[in-house]
Motif scaffolding. Structure first.
Motif, PDB file in Angstrom:
ATOM      1  N   LYS A 132     -11.939  -0.384  -9.731  1.00 51.26           N
ATOM      2  CA  LYS A 132     -12.168   0.629 -10.762  1.00 51.26           C
ATOM      3  C   LYS A 132     -10.945   0.791 -11.661  1.00 51.26           C
TER       4      LYS A 132
ATOM      5  N   THR B   8       0.849  -1.191   0.000  1.00 55.82           N
ATOM      6  CA  THR B   8       0.000   0.000   0.000  1.00 55.82           C
ATOM      7  C   THR B   8       0.884   1.240   0.000  1.00 55.82           C
TER       8      THR B   8
ATOM      9  N   TRP C  79      -3.134   7.796  -3.306  1.00 54.89           N
ATOM     10  CA  TRP C  79      -4.008   7.219  -4.332  1.00 54.89           C
ATOM     11  C   TRP C  79      -3.398   7.315  -5.727  1.00 54.89           C
TER      12      TRP C  79
ATOM     13  N   ASP D  56     -12.275   1.040   6.828  1.00 53.49           N
ATOM     14  CA  ASP D  56     -12.693   1.962   5.776  1.00 53.49           C
ATOM     15  C   ASP D  56     -11.603   2.119   4.719  1.00 53.49           C
ATOM     16  N   GLU D  57     -10.350   2.175   5.148  1.00 53.71           N
ATOM     17  CA  GLU D  57      -9.247   2.268   4.195  1.00 53.71           C
ATOM     18  C   GLU D  57      -9.176   1.027   3.315  1.00 53.71           C
ATOM     19  N   LYS D  58      -9.357  -0.128   3.916  1.00 53.92           N
ATOM     20  CA  LYS D  58      -9.323  -1.375   3.134  1.00 53.92           C
ATOM     21  C   LYS D  58     -10.439  -1.398   2.092  1.00 53.92           C
ATOM     22  N   LEU D  59     -11.634  -1.037   2.509  1.00 48.46           N
ATOM     23  CA  LEU D  59     -12.755  -1.028   1.561  1.00 48.46           C
ATOM     24  C   LEU D  59     -12.513  -0.017   0.444  1.00 48.46           C
ATOM     25  N   ALA D  60     -11.934   1.122   0.788  1.00 52.55           N
ATOM     26  CA  ALA D  60     -11.609   2.123  -0.235  1.00 52.55           C
ATOM     27  C   ALA D  60     -10.559   1.599  -1.197  1.00 52.55           C
ATOM     28  N   LEU D  61      -9.583   0.862  -0.677  1.00 51.48           N
ATOM     29  CA  LEU D  61      -8.562   0.256  -1.535  1.00 51.48           C
ATOM     30  C   LEU D  61      -9.175  -0.771  -2.473  1.00 51.48           C
TER      31      LEU D  61
ATOM     32  N   THR E 235     -17.727  -4.666  -3.003  1.00 48.93           N
ATOM     33  CA  THR E 235     -16.876  -3.730  -3.754  1.00 48.93           C
ATOM     34  C   THR E 235     -16.568  -4.234  -5.159  1.00 48.93           C
TER      35      THR E 235
ATOM     36  N   SER F  53     -12.300  -0.881  -3.606  1.00 54.56           N
ATOM     37  CA  SER F  53     -13.111  -0.185  -4.610  1.00 54.56           C
ATOM     38  C   SER F  53     -12.235   0.527  -5.633  1.00 54.56           C
ATOM     39  N   PHE F  54     -11.200   1.199  -5.160  1.00 62.54           N
ATOM     40  CA  PHE F  54     -10.297   1.914  -6.062  1.00 62.54           C
ATOM     41  C   PHE F  54      -9.628   0.939  -7.028  1.00 62.54           C
TER      42      PHE F  54
END
Length: 291
Positions: free
Chosen positions: A66, A12, A22, A55-60, A96, A62-63
């Motif tokens: 995409k 990460t 990001w 929350d960071e893991k879920l954002a990772l 996700t 999803s990102f």
């Protein structure tokens, strides 16, 4: 084979102040795709998952879904030592759009084999996604035995095992005993070729951040019957396989990736960046084998 031969346990990227970078995350994903990675594992040990919030893991996740846009597969690391929380998080991860989930043997608790079995049964029952088992006793203080892995491989959606025990006898027993549609990956770059020779299917790699095309070439050479070529590649890149674990991972990896201009070398406490002496040791094999 759903996840391919070369999977990368992605680190990460962080900004110098410790936030997720990001832009670097996107650039590193592109780098991995271009250098042979078939599947990206997000939020595994190499990702410093113990220091990432949910929350960071879920954002990772999803990102990455995409950014990848279907070009390679994505596995979400969902493991923890709390079964109820792991089950809940597995369900959130599935939303996700990832292609599979990976759970690790619960750490610190030191569960019995029956406890390990029931932990993974709970994960498998929480999702319809493919599940990868991850055995890494050097980090969890608990080894999942071959018998437990074989038993879990009978579950419908357990389709892969990442074995990082370093015990070739145990790994060989798993390979020879699980159903044909359950794949067994090395969790240690140094054992990629020996595990292929024992009938394994590939590697969940850290070195592939730096020598992905070379790892792919080694795997392809072995599978094509050119054992001598595969052995020479294994020997040549052994300093990389060992060097990225010179000190606490992923500090050496991040230092090397920073030298390539891909990310900052930042790690989160309790990890720290390498000393000058350690950096010099990385420099020696980096300039010869990576740059």
């Amino acid at each position: 084979m759903l996840f391919g031969r070369l999977l990368t346990a992605m680190c990460t990227p962080f900004t110098p102040d410790g936030e997720i970078d990001w832009d670097a995350q996107g650039a590193l994903i592109e780098h991995l795709i271009q250098t042979g990675t078939d599947t990206i594992v997000v939020s595994g040990t190499t990702a410093e998952s113990p220091t990432l919030s949910k929350d960071e893991k879920l954002a990772l996740f999803s990102f990455t879904v995409k950014q990848v846009a279907g070009r390679v597969k994505i596995i979400a690391g969902v493991g923890s030592n709390n079964t109820v929380e792991t089950v809940q998080f597995t369900r959130l991860a599935a939303e996700t759009g990832v292609d599979g989930v990976m759970g690790v043997v619960p750490y610190y608790n030191k569960p019995s084999q029956e406890g390990i079995y029931q932990h993974f049964v709970a994960i498998a029952n929480a999702t319809t996604l493919p599940v990868m088992l991850y055995n890494v006793p050097g980090r969890t203080s608990a080894n999942m035995t071959a018998e437990t892995m074989i038993r879990l491989s009978e579950l419908k959606n357990v389709i892969a095992i990442k074995e990082a025990s370093g015990n070739l006898s145990q790994i060989t027993k798993v390979i020879s005993s699980v159903p044909d549609d359950v794949v067994v990956y090395s969790g240690d770059d140094s054992l990629t070729l020996p595990i292929l020779a024992a009938g394994g299917d590939g590697i969940v790699s850290v070195a592939s951040h730096l020598v992905g095309l070379e790892m792919k070439e080694m795997i392809d050479a072995y599978l094509a019957g050119d054992v001598q070529k595969a052995a020479k590649l294994h020997q040549r890149y052994q300093p990389v396989f060992e060097g990225i674990f010179l000190t606490s991972s992923p500090s050496p990896l991040k230092y090397a990736l920073a030298k390539k201009g891909l990310i900052h070398p930042t790690v989160r406490l309790p990890l720290v960046e390498m000393t000058e002496d350690e950096k010099q040791q990385v420099d020696r094999w980096f300039h010869e084998l990576v740059q």
